[in-house]
Design an enzyme around this catalytic site. Structure first.
Site, PDB file in Angstrom:
ATOM      1  N   HIS A 124       0.714  -1.241   0.033  1.00 17.21           N
ATOM      2  CA  HIS A 124       0.062  -0.111   0.018  1.00 17.21           C
ATOM      3  C   HIS A 124       0.708   1.276  -0.058  1.00 17.21           C
ATOM      4  O   HIS A 124       0.184   2.218  -0.319  1.00 17.21           O
ATOM      5  CB  HIS A 124      -0.938  -0.014   1.281  1.00 17.21           C
ATOM      6  CG  HIS A 124      -0.267   0.176   2.583  1.00 17.21           C
ATOM      7  ND1 HIS A 124       0.202  -0.908   3.177  1.00 17.21           N
ATOM      8  CD2 HIS A 124      -0.208   1.272   3.158  1.00 17.21           C
ATOM      9  CE1 HIS A 124       0.720  -0.579   4.400  1.00 17.21           C
ATOM     10  NE2 HIS A 124       0.795   0.790   4.442  1.00 17.21           N
ATOM     11  N   HIS A 188       3.302   9.583  13.114  1.00 16.10           N
ATOM     12  CA  HIS A 188       2.360   8.396  13.506  1.00 16.10           C
ATOM     13  C   HIS A 188       3.219   7.158  14.068  1.00 16.10           C
ATOM     14  O   HIS A 188       4.365   7.692  13.587  1.00 16.10           O
ATOM     15  CB  HIS A 188       1.413   7.885  12.598  1.00 16.10           C
ATOM     16  CG  HIS A 188       2.087   7.375  11.461  1.00 16.10           C
ATOM     17  ND1 HIS A 188       2.555   8.290  10.195  1.00 16.10           N
ATOM     18  CD2 HIS A 188       2.095   6.320  10.632  1.00 16.10           C
ATOM     19  CE1 HIS A 188       2.900   7.562   9.169  1.00 16.10           C
ATOM     20  NE2 HIS A 188       2.646   6.374   9.254  1.00 16.10           N
TER      21      HIS A 188
END
Length: 327
Positions: A124, A188
Site C-alpha cells: 500500500h 504516527h
C-alpha cells in the site's frame, strides 16, 4: 501544476502531489473525513487534467515485499507487481523498462548506489496512492522508487533530498509531462505493528520480518497480511467510536515540517536527524522522506514552482497526521 520555459524541452511539464497512504483511507468511508477527501479529490482532478506521460512515485514497504534479509535504502523498480495487502490494491504496474533502466544508470553515474529490481513487489506504500490517482494501477506509465523509511538504519534526509533532485533532473531530460507523487504520512507510530529486528516481540515475528515467510516459519506472508487487516479493522472501529485516541500525532512537528517543505528551502532538512524525527514524529513520521524526495524532484524539474499546503489536520480518524500538498 508547473511549466518550464526551456526551448529544448517545450513539452516538459511537471506536477507534484504528496498525500498519505494510510490503510484506513481504504477501510473507512469518505464521510468520516470529508475535508481530507475534498482536498485529495481536488489533487486527483488536477492530476487527471494534467494527464501525465509518466508518474514517478516515491513510496516505501511495510514488510510485505521487502524484508530484513536484504533491505536496500533505495530501489528503482524495473518490473513490479502490487500485493493485495491492507490498504493496497493488487495488480501489475506499467513500468516503461527503457526509462526505468536509464533512470538507474543516471543515478549510478551521479554516484548513487541504488538497487534495481526486476521482480519488485510493492504494497500500500505505493498502490494506495496509485489507486486513488490512476484508478487502474497500470493506467499510466509509472516509475516506482522505494525509499526505506521503515527499518534501522534509514537514509539521511539529505540523501533523500539529493536522490529526489537527481531524479527530477533525469525526468527533465525526457521531454515529457511528469507527475511526482510522494506517498506517506506525517507523525504516527508504527513500531508496535512493524517492529525492528531488536524489538520483535518473539522469534516467530523475527523470523517473518527477516525472511518474509520464505523459510516456512509460523508466520506466512498471507498470515502476516491478514493480521494487519484484522488489526486495522479493530483500530478503525476504536477511532470511529472514540474509544481510542492517536496520541502519537505531533501537530507542532507536522506543521513545522510542512512549513519547511512549502518554503522551498529543502536544504533545511539536511540537518534533521533520524533520532530526532523518531522521537518527535514516531517511526511512521519517517515516511516524510518520500515527500522530501518528491518535492526535491519537482523542484529540480522546475525551480520556479511554488508548493501549496492544501490540507492538514491532526484530528482525523486515520491515526496519522494527515496532510495534502501540491505544486
Amino acid at each position: 501544476m508547473s511549466t518550464t520555459s526551456s526551448s529544448a524541452n517545450q513539452t516538459s511539464r511537471a506536477y507534484l502531489a504528496c498525500v498519505p497512504h494510510v490503510p484506513l483511507t481504504s477501510v473507512q468511508e469518505r464521510k468520516d473525513n470529508p475535508d481530507f477527501w475534498r482536498a485529495y479529490d481536488e489533487r486527483v482532478r488536477e492530476f487527471r487534467e494534467f494527464d501525465p506521460d509518466l508518474v514517478v512515485v516515491f513510496g516505501g514497504d511495510h514488510y510485505d515485499g521487502m524484508h530484513l534479509k536484504l533491505m536496500p535504502q533505495f530501489v528503482v523498480g524495473q518490473v513490479a507487481e502490487a500485493l493485495n495487502d491492507c490498504g493496497g490494491y493488487p495488480g501489475p504496474l506499467n513500468i516503461p523498462l527503457d526509462i526505468a533502466g536509464r533512470a538507474v544508470n543516471h543515478l549510478v553515474e551521479h554516484e548513487f548506489d541504488v538497487a534495481a529490481s526486476y521482480a519488485m513487489e510493492v504494497d500500500h506504500g505505493f498502490s494506495n496512492v496509485l489507486h486513488w490517482f490512476l484508478g487502474e494501477l497500470n493506467a499510466k506509465p509509472v516509475l516506482p522508487i522505494h525509499i526505506n523509511s521503515l527499518v534501522d538504519p534509514r537514509p539521511t534526509f539529505r540523501r533523500c533530498r539529493l536522490l529526489g533532485a537527481e531524479i527530477g533532473r533525469f525526468a527533465r531530460t525526457l521531454g515529457k509531462k511528469v507527475a511526482f507523487l510522494g506517498s506517506g504520512g506525517l507523525s504516527h507510530q508504527t513500531d508496535f505493528i512493524f517492529p525492528q529486528f531488536h524489538t520483535a516481540p518473539n522469534e516467530d515475528v523475527k523470523e517473518y520480518i527477516v525472511h518474509g515467510g520464505a523459510r516456512g516459519g509460523a508466520i506466512s506472508r498471507d498470515k502476516w497480511m491478514q493480521g494487519i487487516r484484522e488489526g486495522m479493522d479493530k483500530l478503525s472501529g476504536q477511532l470511529l467510536d472514540g474509544s481510542f485516541h492517536a496520541s502519537w500525532i505531533n501537530e507542532a512537528w507536522d506543521r513545522q515540517f510542512l512549513e519547511v517543505l512549502a518554503s522551498g528551502n529543502l536544504e533545511r532538512f539536511d540537518s534533521w536527524t533520524d533520532a530526532e524525527v523518531l522521537k518527535a514524529a514516531g517511526y511512521g513520521g519517517s515516511e516524510v522522506r518520500q515527500w522530501i524526495a518528491a518535492a526535491a524532484a519537482h523542484q529540480a524539474f522546475d525551480r520556479g514552482a511554488t508548493l501549496h499546503i492544501d490540507y492538514y489536520s491532526p484530528d482525523t480518524t486515520l491515526a496519522v497526521g494527515v496532510g495534502v500538498v501540491h505544486a
